[in-house]
Design a protein around this motif. Sequence first.
Motif, PDB file in Angstrom:
ATOM      1  N   HIS A 145       0.829  -1.207   0.000  1.00 49.34           N
ATOM      2  CA  HIS A 145       0.000   0.000   0.000  1.00 49.34           C
ATOM      3  C   HIS A 145       0.863   1.256   0.000  1.00 49.34           C
ATOM      4  O   HIS A 145       1.847   1.348   0.729  1.00 49.34           O
ATOM      5  CB  HIS A 145      -0.927   0.000   1.224  1.00 49.34           C
ATOM      6  CG  HIS A 145      -1.914  -1.124   1.200  1.00 49.34           C
ATOM      7  ND1 HIS A 145      -1.629  -2.368   1.739  1.00 49.34           N
ATOM      8  CD2 HIS A 145      -3.168  -1.200   0.687  1.00 49.34           C
ATOM      9  CE1 HIS A 145      -2.673  -3.160   1.560  1.00 49.34           C
ATOM     10  NE2 HIS A 145      -3.611  -2.477   0.915  1.00 49.34           N
ATOM     11  N   ALA A 147       0.788   5.165   0.804  1.00 53.61           N
ATOM     12  CA  ALA A 147      -0.018   6.093   1.604  1.00 53.61           C
ATOM     13  C   ALA A 147       0.822   7.280   2.059  1.00 53.61           C
ATOM     14  O   ALA A 147       1.012   7.489   3.255  1.00 53.61           O
ATOM     15  CB  ALA A 147      -0.619   5.371   2.805  1.00 53.61           C
ATOM     16  N   ILE A 151      -2.648  10.194   2.989  1.00 57.13           N
ATOM     17  CA  ILE A 151      -3.792   9.931   2.117  1.00 57.13           C
ATOM     18  C   ILE A 151      -4.280   8.507   2.350  1.00 57.13           C
ATOM     19  O   ILE A 151      -3.524   7.659   2.816  1.00 57.13           O
ATOM     20  CB  ILE A 151      -3.424  10.138   0.624  1.00 57.13           C
ATOM     21  CG1 ILE A 151      -2.445   9.044   0.153  1.00 57.13           C
ATOM     22  CG2 ILE A 151      -2.867  11.520   0.361  1.00 57.13           C
ATOM     23  CD1 ILE A 151      -2.308   8.952  -1.349  1.00 57.13           C
ATOM     24  N   PRO A 152      -5.563   8.209   2.058  1.00 51.68           N
ATOM     25  CA  PRO A 152      -6.025   6.823   2.174  1.00 51.68           C
ATOM     26  C   PRO A 152      -5.147   5.907   1.328  1.00 51.68           C
ATOM     27  O   PRO A 152      -4.799   6.239   0.190  1.00 51.68           O
ATOM     28  CB  PRO A 152      -7.460   6.887   1.640  1.00 51.68           C
ATOM     29  CG  PRO A 152      -7.884   8.299   1.855  1.00 51.68           C
ATOM     30  CD  PRO A 152      -6.649   9.133   1.667  1.00 51.68           C
ATOM     31  N   ALA A 153      -4.776   4.780   1.888  1.00 52.94           N
ATOM     32  CA  ALA A 153      -3.819   3.875   1.242  1.00 52.94           C
ATOM     33  C   ALA A 153      -4.323   3.415  -0.122  1.00 52.94           C
ATOM     34  O   ALA A 153      -5.494   3.081  -0.292  1.00 52.94           O
ATOM     35  CB  ALA A 153      -3.557   2.679   2.141  1.00 52.94           C
ATOM     36  N   GLU A 180      -7.739   1.113  -8.061  1.00 48.89           N
ATOM     37  CA  GLU A 180      -6.592   1.634  -7.329  1.00 48.89           C
ATOM     38  C   GLU A 180      -5.703   2.482  -8.246  1.00 48.89           C
ATOM     39  O   GLU A 180      -5.183   3.527  -7.832  1.00 48.89           O
ATOM     40  CB  GLU A 180      -5.786   0.485  -6.719  1.00 48.89           C
ATOM     41  CG  GLU A 180      -6.566  -0.349  -5.703  1.00 48.89           C
ATOM     42  CD  GLU A 180      -6.975   0.457  -4.485  1.00 48.89           C
ATOM     43  OE1 GLU A 180      -6.151   0.625  -3.576  1.00 48.89           O
ATOM     44  OE2 GLU A 180      -8.123   0.949  -4.456  1.00 48.89           O
ATOM     45  N   ARG A 183      -7.267   5.817  -8.505  1.00 47.47           N
ATOM     46  CA  ARG A 183      -6.973   6.649  -7.333  1.00 47.47           C
ATOM     47  C   ARG A 183      -5.536   7.166  -7.393  1.00 47.47           C
ATOM     48  O   ARG A 183      -5.266   8.319  -7.034  1.00 47.47           O
ATOM     49  CB  ARG A 183      -7.200   5.848  -6.054  1.00 47.47           C
ATOM     50  CG  ARG A 183      -8.668   5.484  -5.831  1.00 47.47           C
ATOM     51  CD  ARG A 183      -8.854   4.680  -4.555  1.00 47.47           C
ATOM     52  NE  ARG A 183      -8.329   5.409  -3.426  1.00 47.47           N
ATOM     53  CZ  ARG A 183      -7.586   4.867  -2.460  1.00 47.47           C
ATOM     54  NH1 ARG A 183      -7.285   3.588  -2.474  1.00 47.47           N
ATOM     55  NH2 ARG A 183      -7.152   5.600  -1.466  1.00 47.47           N
TER      56      ARG A 183
END
Length: 205
Positions: A145, A147, A151-153, A180, A183
């Motif tokens: 992940h 992050a 920030i949200p992972a 993902e 994002r």
Amino acid sequence: MQADALLTQDELDFIQNMQHSPQLNLADPMSGLLVNGDHRLQQLLTRLVANEQVTLQAQFNNQQISFPLQLVEDEFHALHLQLGSPEIYEDGPMLRPWRLSLEEPAALLDSHGAGSGLWVREISFKGVLVQVRDLPEAPARFDLHFAPEGIPAIGLHGVLRRRIGPDLAAYDLSRSPAQEIERLREYILQAHRQAHPELHAQVAG
């Protein structure tokens, strides 16, 4: 309140609050696309976007920004053209995705939020350059992940492309989940806006 009223006072208050909600009144100026001109041109664009991948491209200095066009349906079932999240490329001997260089490397984290020994130095929506710390060598692949800055992972799947010296490695991110990558694309776009505000002011204008 009259006996035959259709809505209670609480329901009326709720509707009024919804109408004046700032979240509902904010529209992304980059998302909508208004096509002026002959309706046949609009129909042609709509048919193309429905059946093919259509992009809108902008050139600025040594950078190219490519916006995918998408068809979206509103609450009245009318179709509209909308700009998707752009892909940003750098011109050069080869056209390559714009890479965000982090001032401070960000650790890639496992599912428990612990460090993995891989630290992001540069990242694009297609690949990542990592620094290897406290590991014998760069792994062949990872599911970790990203992050930075709280920030949200963002979940990434990396496949090793090449090792660069004793402590750097380049990974391909194309097998990461599509949502993902979307994002990640948004995160990189925000970073690009901060790095090149003059470009985005011109595109928005």
